[in-house]
Design a protein around this motif. Structure first.
Motif, PDB file in Angstrom:
ATOM      1  N   LEU A   1       1.126  -1.520  12.138  1.00 41.67           N
ATOM      2  CA  LEU A   1       0.991  -1.405  10.690  1.00 41.67           C
ATOM      3  C   LEU A   1       2.161  -2.079   9.983  1.00 41.67           C
ATOM      4  O   LEU A   1       1.977  -2.876   9.052  1.00 41.67           O
TER       5      LEU A   1
ATOM      6  N   TYR B   1      -3.308   6.846   7.351  1.00 49.15           N
ATOM      7  CA  TYR B   1      -4.092   6.209   6.289  1.00 49.15           C
ATOM      8  C   TYR B   1      -3.217   5.251   5.505  1.00 49.15           C
ATOM      9  O   TYR B   1      -2.039   5.549   5.243  1.00 49.15           O
ATOM     10  N   ARG B   2      -3.799   4.131   5.147  1.00 47.98           N
ATOM     11  CA  ARG B   2      -3.188   3.269   4.149  1.00 47.98           C
ATOM     12  C   ARG B   2      -4.094   3.261   2.930  1.00 47.98           C
ATOM     13  O   ARG B   2      -5.321   3.305   3.048  1.00 47.98           O
TER      14      ARG B   2
ATOM     15  N   PRO C   1       0.842  -1.194   0.000  1.00 47.02           N
ATOM     16  CA  PRO C   1       0.000   0.000   0.000  1.00 47.02           C
ATOM     17  C   PRO C   1       0.879   1.246   0.000  1.00 47.02           C
ATOM     18  O   PRO C   1       2.098   1.174   0.207  1.00 47.02           O
ATOM     19  N   SER C   2       0.279   2.390  -0.240  1.00 50.08           N
ATOM     20  CA  SER C   2       0.931   3.652   0.098  1.00 50.08           C
ATOM     21  C   SER C   2       0.366   4.114   1.433  1.00 50.08           C
ATOM     22  O   SER C   2      -0.728   3.711   1.833  1.00 50.08           O
ATOM     23  N   LEU C   3       1.114   4.960   2.121  1.00 51.50           N
ATOM     24  CA  LEU C   3       0.742   5.376   3.467  1.00 51.50           C
ATOM     25  C   LEU C   3       0.772   6.895   3.605  1.00 51.50           C
ATOM     26  O   LEU C   3       1.601   7.572   2.974  1.00 51.50           O
TER      27      LEU C   3
ATOM     28  N   LEU D   1       2.715  -5.606   7.118  1.00 46.62           N
ATOM     29  CA  LEU D   1       3.155  -5.392   5.744  1.00 46.62           C
ATOM     30  C   LEU D   1       4.330  -6.306   5.417  1.00 46.62           C
ATOM     31  O   LEU D   1       5.125  -6.641   6.292  1.00 46.62           O
TER      32      LEU D   1
ATOM     33  N   ARG E   1       5.390   0.591  -6.129  1.00 48.21           N
ATOM     34  CA  ARG E   1       4.772  -0.265  -5.106  1.00 48.21           C
ATOM     35  C   ARG E   1       4.827  -1.733  -5.496  1.00 48.21           C
ATOM     36  O   ARG E   1       4.862  -2.610  -4.632  1.00 48.21           O
TER      37      ARG E   1
ATOM     38  N   ASP F   1      -4.741   1.112  -0.457  1.00 51.26           N
ATOM     39  CA  ASP F   1      -4.487  -0.116  -1.201  1.00 51.26           C
ATOM     40  C   ASP F   1      -4.964  -0.054  -2.632  1.00 51.26           C
ATOM     41  O   ASP F   1      -4.814  -1.013  -3.379  1.00 51.26           O
TER      42      ASP F   1
ATOM     43  N   ILE G   1       5.427   6.802   1.153  1.00 51.81           N
ATOM     44  CA  ILE G   1       4.845   7.379   2.355  1.00 51.81           C
ATOM     45  C   ILE G   1       4.789   8.898   2.230  1.00 51.81           C
ATOM     46  O   ILE G   1       5.799   9.536   1.895  1.00 51.81           O
TER      47      ILE G   1
END
Length: 266
Positions: A30, A257-258, A5-7, A34, A153, A260, A160
């Motif tokens: 978190l 926040y993540r 994911p991005s964060l 991952l 990704r 996806d 991030i």
């Protein structure tokens, strides 16, 4: 390798490095869920410029870019290696997107990067580089930065954005854990609703549409990393998931926040 994911991380005050509050355990949880990234690219609210810059120091220094805090804070180090080869790839991807990047071969890690990374990856053994943000170009530009890097990704790179969901330092001594600023919860609720609805037009126009936007963010720079993380989701479907990490000092919302992307619906 599964797509990371991005964060987006609300990094809080520099004191978060010594007083983890709720955000420290949330970040540790978190990271534990991952796959281990091969490298990390961070866009921090504390590296600003007129054009995108990419850090390429082989061994980035830990920058203590703040004043007036307890001496132990200045002794903390986050000795993660840099990623010069990845920095060249990041710069090329930004150039291919028409974003006119540059390379900074000496830039270290500011506290918007190393403070949360101490809780995500305390061993400091994952290569890290930073990308600067451009406040004068607004949310859509930061979204474009993230979108240009989204394919990383799939290559084990964790993208991030580090800022704050609310950030009004004029309120530093006005509120407390027992007395919250009245604008904080309406603003974070609006952001969560719009992110879950993938309402990009509203989010880009947050200054006009969000409740208490001027109080939550007198200036934009601490919210702009959110748009970097949104863009890094890779499409208009964000797959946003909010992680509540409390409200520090009554006015700094510590939301994480993540994103996806389309994977969230898979």
């Amino acid at each position: 390798m599964n797509r990371l994911p991005s964060l987006f991380i609300s990094h809080g005050s520099p004191m978060t490095a010594l007083q983890p509050g709720q955000v420290g355990p949330r970040l540790a949880e978190l990271a534990a869920g991952l796959q281990r990234p091969r490298a990390i690219v961070m866009a921090s609210a504390h590296w600003l410029g007129r054009a995108p810059l990419v850090s390429a120091a082989p061994q980035p220094e830990t920058i203590h870019d703040f004043g007036g805090f307890p001496e132990p804070l200045y002794q903390l180090q986050y000795p993660a290696p840099g990623a010069p080869a990845l920095a060249q790839e990041v710069a090329q991807r930004l150039a291919d997107a028409g974003l006119q990047p540059g390379i900074d071969p000496r830039r270290g890690l500011d506290h918007g990067a190393w403070v949360p990374l101490r809780y995500l990856y305390p061993q400091a053994d994952i290569p890290v580089l930073q990308v600067s943000i451009q406040p004068m170009l607004g949310p859509q530009h930061q979204f474009a930065l993230g979108r240009a890097l989204a394919p990383l990704r799939e290559q084990g790179v964790l993208l991030i954005g580090s800022g704050s969901i609310t950030h009004n330092l004029h309120d530093w001594h006005s509120y407390s854990e027992a007395k919250e600023a009245p604008y904080v919860r309406p603003f974070i609720g609006w952001v969560e609703q719009k992110l879950e609805a993938d309402d990009l037009p509203a989010l880009f126009d947050y200054r006009r549409q969000a409740p208490f936007a001027a109080q939550a963010h007198p200036t934009d720079e601490h919210l702009l990393p959110l748009y970097f993380a949104m863009g890094a989701a890779g499409g208009d479907q964000l797959g946003a998931q909010r992680i509540d990490a409390g409200i520090d000092q009554g006015f700094l919302a510590m939301d994480i926040y993540r994103f996806d992307g389309a994977d969230a619906a898979a």
